[in-house]
Design a protein around this motif. Structure first.
Motif, PDB file in Angstrom:
ATOM      1  N   GLU A 121       0.843  -1.194   0.000  1.00  0.00           N
ATOM      2  CA  GLU A 121       0.000   0.000   0.000  1.00  0.00           C
ATOM      3  C   GLU A 121       0.880   1.245   0.000  1.00  0.00           C
ATOM      4  N   LEU A 122       0.447   2.248  -0.717  1.00  0.00           N
ATOM      5  CA  LEU A 122       1.189   3.511  -0.762  1.00  0.00           C
ATOM      6  C   LEU A 122       1.105   4.207   0.597  1.00  0.00           C
ATOM      7  N   THR A 123       2.186   4.865   0.980  1.00  0.00           N
ATOM      8  CA  THR A 123       2.234   5.570   2.262  1.00  0.00           C
ATOM      9  C   THR A 123       2.511   7.051   2.008  1.00  0.00           C
ATOM     10  N   ALA A 124       2.522   7.834   3.061  1.00  0.00           N
ATOM     11  CA  ALA A 124       2.809   9.263   2.948  1.00  0.00           C
ATOM     12  C   ALA A 124       4.234   9.509   2.449  1.00  0.00           C
ATOM     13  N   ALA A 125       5.096   8.526   2.580  1.00  0.00           N
ATOM     14  CA  ALA A 125       6.477   8.667   2.101  1.00  0.00           C
ATOM     15  C   ALA A 125       6.582   8.510   0.582  1.00  0.00           C
ATOM     16  N   ASP A 126       5.563   7.915  -0.052  1.00  0.00           N
ATOM     17  CA  ASP A 126       5.566   7.752  -1.505  1.00  0.00           C
ATOM     18  C   ASP A 126       5.136   9.069  -2.150  1.00  0.00           C
ATOM     19  N   ARG A 127       5.967   9.566  -3.056  1.00  0.00           N
ATOM     20  CA  ARG A 127       5.739  10.888  -3.639  1.00  0.00           C
ATOM     21  C   ARG A 127       5.532  10.805  -5.146  1.00  0.00           C
ATOM     22  N   CYS A 128       4.727  11.714  -5.664  1.00  0.00           N
ATOM     23  CA  CYS A 128       4.436  11.814  -7.094  1.00  0.00           C
ATOM     24  C   CYS A 128       5.724  12.098  -7.865  1.00  0.00           C
ATOM     25  N   ASP A 129       5.969  11.317  -8.927  1.00  0.00           N
ATOM     26  CA  ASP A 129       7.161  11.518  -9.748  1.00  0.00           C
ATOM     27  C   ASP A 129       7.086  12.813 -10.557  1.00  0.00           C
ATOM     28  N   ARG A 130       5.926  13.387 -10.686  1.00  0.00           N
ATOM     29  CA  ARG A 130       5.751  14.611 -11.468  1.00  0.00           C
ATOM     30  C   ARG A 130       5.906  15.879 -10.623  1.00  0.00           C
ATOM     31  N   CYS A 131       5.265  15.901  -9.421  1.00  0.00           N
ATOM     32  CA  CYS A 131       5.247  17.153  -8.649  1.00  0.00           C
ATOM     33  C   CYS A 131       5.719  17.018  -7.203  1.00  0.00           C
ATOM     34  N   GLY A 132       5.882  15.794  -6.711  1.00  0.00           N
ATOM     35  CA  GLY A 132       6.355  15.595  -5.346  1.00  0.00           C
ATOM     36  C   GLY A 132       5.256  15.519  -4.289  1.00  0.00           C
ATOM     37  N   ALA A 133       3.985  15.658  -4.684  1.00  0.00           N
ATOM     38  CA  ALA A 133       2.882  15.519  -3.730  1.00  0.00           C
ATOM     39  C   ALA A 133       2.741  14.048  -3.328  1.00  0.00           C
ATOM     40  N   GLN A 134       1.927  13.778  -2.321  1.00  0.00           N
ATOM     41  CA  GLN A 134       1.728  12.391  -1.898  1.00  0.00           C
ATOM     42  C   GLN A 134       1.150  11.585  -3.043  1.00  0.00           C
ATOM     43  N   ALA A 135       1.715  10.403  -3.266  1.00  0.00           N
ATOM     44  CA  ALA A 135       1.273   9.535  -4.358  1.00  0.00           C
ATOM     45  C   ALA A 135       0.092   8.680  -3.922  1.00  0.00           C
ATOM     46  N   TYR A 136      -0.883   8.559  -4.804  1.00  0.00           N
ATOM     47  CA  TYR A 136      -2.044   7.700  -4.589  1.00  0.00           C
ATOM     48  C   TYR A 136      -2.216   6.706  -5.722  1.00  0.00           C
ATOM     49  N   ILE A 137      -1.374   6.781  -6.737  1.00  0.00           N
ATOM     50  CA  ILE A 137      -1.453   5.872  -7.883  1.00  0.00           C
ATOM     51  C   ILE A 137      -0.063   5.331  -8.171  1.00  0.00           C
ATOM     52  N   ARG A 138       0.034   3.991  -8.262  1.00  0.00           N
ATOM     53  CA  ARG A 138       1.294   3.319  -8.609  1.00  0.00           C
ATOM     54  C   ARG A 138       1.046   2.556  -9.904  1.00  0.00           C
ATOM     55  N   ALA A 139       1.882   2.802 -10.892  1.00  0.00           N
ATOM     56  CA  ALA A 139       1.791   2.083 -12.161  1.00  0.00           C
ATOM     57  C   ALA A 139       3.067   1.274 -12.357  1.00  0.00           C
ATOM     58  N   ARG A 140       2.914  -0.040 -12.448  1.00  0.00           N
ATOM     59  CA  ARG A 140       4.051  -0.911 -12.751  1.00  0.00           C
ATOM     60  C   ARG A 140       4.102  -1.081 -14.258  1.00  0.00           C
ATOM     61  N   LEU A 141       5.219  -0.719 -14.846  1.00  0.00           N
ATOM     62  CA  LEU A 141       5.346  -0.684 -16.296  1.00  0.00           C
ATOM     63  C   LEU A 141       5.784  -2.023 -16.874  1.00  0.00           C
ATOM     64  N   VAL A 142       5.397  -2.251 -18.130  1.00  0.00           N
ATOM     65  CA  VAL A 142       5.803  -3.449 -18.853  1.00  0.00           C
ATOM     66  C   VAL A 142       7.325  -3.521 -18.912  1.00  0.00           C
ATOM     67  N   SER A 143       7.976  -2.377 -19.014  1.00  0.00           N
ATOM     68  CA  SER A 143       9.440  -2.317 -19.102  1.00  0.00           C
ATOM     69  C   SER A 143      10.146  -2.683 -17.801  1.00  0.00           C
ATOM     70  N   GLY A 144       9.389  -2.814 -16.712  1.00  0.00           N
ATOM     71  CA  GLY A 144       9.964  -3.234 -15.442  1.00  0.00           C
ATOM     72  C   GLY A 144      10.041  -2.163 -14.387  1.00  0.00           C
ATOM     73  N   GLY A 145       9.891  -0.910 -14.720  1.00  0.00           N
ATOM     74  CA  GLY A 145       9.934   0.159 -13.731  1.00  0.00           C
ATOM     75  C   GLY A 145       8.560   0.420 -13.144  1.00  0.00           C
ATOM     76  N   GLU A 146       8.483   1.439 -12.324  1.00  0.00           N
ATOM     77  CA  GLU A 146       7.195   1.862 -11.788  1.00  0.00           C
ATOM     78  C   GLU A 146       7.168   3.374 -11.683  1.00  0.00           C
ATOM     79  N   LEU A 147       5.971   3.912 -11.784  1.00  0.00           N
ATOM     80  CA  LEU A 147       5.764   5.347 -11.654  1.00  0.00           C
ATOM     81  C   LEU A 147       4.745   5.585 -10.555  1.00  0.00           C
ATOM     82  N   LEU A 148       4.958   6.655  -9.786  1.00  0.00           N
ATOM     83  CA  LEU A 148       4.029   7.058  -8.734  1.00  0.00           C
ATOM     84  C   LEU A 148       3.464   8.421  -9.095  1.00  0.00           C
ATOM     85  N   PHE A 149       2.156   8.578  -8.889  1.00  0.00           N
ATOM     86  CA  PHE A 149       1.507   9.844  -9.206  1.00  0.00           C
ATOM     87  C   PHE A 149       0.524  10.245  -8.120  1.00  0.00           C
TER      88      PHE A 149
END
Length: 74
Positions: free
Chosen positions: A8-36
């Motif tokens: 589960e995402l926590t307050a420590a997980d931050r948006c890769d775009r703006c740095g706000a708290q992340a509520y969405i995690r996308a695991r990519l086909v390429s193997g990485g992940e993005l938080l938004f």
């Protein structure tokens, strides 16, 4: 193929775009992940659906009412 669920995402997980708290995690086909944050997650959702193998959306947590401590009896 079995994959472990991301925690589960926590307050420590931050948006890769703006740095706000992340509520969405996308695991990519390429193997990485993005938080938004919710805002940027909605903005990028169409592209994420094509490039992600899994999208975890926890934006419903934004509507939760925090439990407060009981008030002292007067």
């Amino acid at each position: 193929m079995t994959t472990a669920l991301a925690p589960e995402l926590t307050a420590a997980d931050r948006c890769d775009r703006c740095g706000a708290q992340a509520y969405i995690r996308a695991r990519l086909v390429s193997g990485g992940e993005l938080l938004f944050c919710a805002h940027h997650g909605r903005e990028h959702l169409p592209a994420l659906k094509v490039k992600a193998i899994d999208i975890r959306d926890e934006t419903e947590r934004l509507n939760e009412i925090p439990v407060s401590a009981p008030m002292d009896e007067r």
